[in-house]
Design an enzyme around this catalytic site. Structure first.
Site, short mmCIF file in Angstrom:
data_model
loop_
_atom_site.label_atom_id
_atom_site.label_comp_id
_atom_site.label_asym_id
_atom_site.label_seq_id
_atom_site.Cartn_x
_atom_site.Cartn_y
_atom_site.Cartn_z
N ARG A 118 0.83 -1.19 0.00
CA ARG A 118 0.00 0.00 0.00
C ARG A 118 0.87 1.25 0.00
O ARG A 118 1.98 1.27 0.48
CB ARG A 118 -0.90 -0.03 1.25
CG ARG A 118 -1.90 1.08 1.33
CD ARG A 118 -2.90 0.82 2.44
NE ARG A 118 -3.59 2.05 2.78
CZ ARG A 118 -3.20 2.89 3.73
NH1 ARG A 118 -2.13 2.62 4.43
NH2 ARG A 118 -3.88 3.99 3.97
N LYS A 183 4.61 -7.52 11.60
CA LYS A 183 3.89 -7.75 10.36
C LYS A 183 4.16 -9.16 9.83
O LYS A 183 5.29 -9.56 9.62
CB LYS A 183 4.28 -6.72 9.31
CG LYS A 183 3.45 -6.82 8.04
CD LYS A 183 3.59 -5.58 7.18
CE LYS A 183 2.76 -5.67 5.92
NZ LYS A 183 2.79 -4.42 5.13
N ARG A 317 -0.76 4.37 13.15
CA ARG A 317 0.26 3.72 13.96
C ARG A 317 -0.22 3.62 15.40
O ARG A 317 -0.72 4.60 15.96
CB ARG A 317 1.58 4.50 13.92
CG ARG A 317 2.19 4.61 12.53
CD ARG A 317 3.44 5.45 12.54
NE ARG A 317 4.00 5.61 11.21
CZ ARG A 317 5.03 6.39 10.93
NH1 ARG A 317 5.62 7.09 11.89
NH2 ARG A 317 5.48 6.49 9.68
#
Length: 319
Positions: A118, A183, A317
């Site tokens: 993204r 992640k 975040r």
């Protein structure tokens, strides 16, 4: 003997450069060059005195026939084409280049040379270390419907990975899968079509399975399925589980929209109740994440009221 066959040969056991050269009908120097190319792409290949070349870690290549056979009848019935490529710039880019087809197209690649995330971020995809796949499908209802598609895909992928024995997998709005705050996977939805009519969407998914040491350039904490379990899982099994969850989810989204996925997303939401900072072109703001709005926006309590954040060009975040 192409690079895929060379890796399969090495997976079967160590082999000298001379033997590989004879089998491939090339010089030993050419074998060395191809081995170095595979290493540069992420292949873990050792050279051992007296044994020759051998894989430094087990490697399972993706197999289209095995994937087809493993799909549930419901998922398999919707697939018009399923293909495994050796190397592509991007599975998303390749499907976007192809003309629309009837039914669902599934494309996987052993590696991507120009994978994308993204906001134009680079997606690192070492050879044989991930499951990189894209699904192309048509939807009714115009371009506006694509906004919730990454959320639906995230739910499906996270549920699939949990079903394989990875309970730590959760979702970070709008399109990241995390485990233990690192992640694990990402999604990218692209497509086009009529504003109020049919659209073609491509859902791209990249899952870290066992990428080894080829992720040093990644600028955020990351993890992989090999770290989350006792041993690396079967990449084919991961891909089948994802497709078995994703394809019915896309059908349900096409019929009923985002509503059926709201409670499923809430059960996976790692931001809910967390202090977050939203970064945008105006600088950003802080608040407490409150889950999804009905249209897929992120609800944020700023202390002075609720604000809704849409994916667009923003970054969220956890604080």
């Amino acid at each position: 003997m192409d690079d895929r066959e060379l890796l399969r040969r090495l997976a079967a056991g160590g082999c000298s450069g001379d033997a590989l050269a004879r089998e491939a009908g090339i010089t030993r120097a050419a074998v060395w060059k191809r081995i170095e190319g595979l290493r540069a792409a992420g292949g873990r290949i050792d050279a051992q005195p007296g044994r020759g070349y051998a894989l430094g870690a087990p490697l399972e290549l993706l197999d289209a026939a095995r994937l087809r056979a493993g799909l549930s009848p419901e998922a398999g019935a919707s697939v018009h084409a399923l293909e495994v490529a050796w190397s592509l710039d991007s599975t998303n880019s390749e499907l976007l280049r192809r003309p629309p087809a009837s039914g669902v197209e599934v494309l996987l690649a052993e590696r991507q040379s120009a994978g994308r995330g993204r906001l134009g971020r680079r997606w690192v995809s070492p050879l044989g270390g991930q499951v990189c796949l894209s699904v192309k499908r048509g939807f009714d209802g115009g371009l506006a419907r694509l906004g919730g598609l990454s959320l639906v895909a995230g739910v499906a992928v996270a549920e699939a990975l949990r079903s394989l024995g990875y309970p730590a997998v959760g979702l970070k709005w709008p399109n990241d899968l995390l485990a233990n705050s690192r992640k694990l996977a990402g999604l990218l939805v692209e497509g086009g079509g009529e504003h109020g009519g049919p659209v073609q969407a491509v859902v791209g998914i990249g899952i870290n399975v066992d990428p080894g040491g080829m992720m040093e350039g990644v600028d955020q904490p990351w993890t992989d399925l090999a770290c989350l379990g006792d041993r690396p899982p079967s990449r084919n099994a991961v891909a089948v589980a994802v497709l078995d969850a994703l394809l019915p989810a896309l059908d349900l989204f096409d019929r009923q929209g985002l509503a059926p996925f709201q409670p499923r997303y809430a059960a996976l939401d790692v931001l809910a109740g967390q202090q977050v900072r939203v970064l945008d072109s105006g600088g950003g703001f802080e608040g407490v994440a409150m889950g999804l709005a009905p249209d897929g926006a992120l609800r944020v309590d700023t202390g002075e009221g609720e604000r809704r954040v849409y994916a667009g060009e923003v970054s969220v975040r956890a604080q």
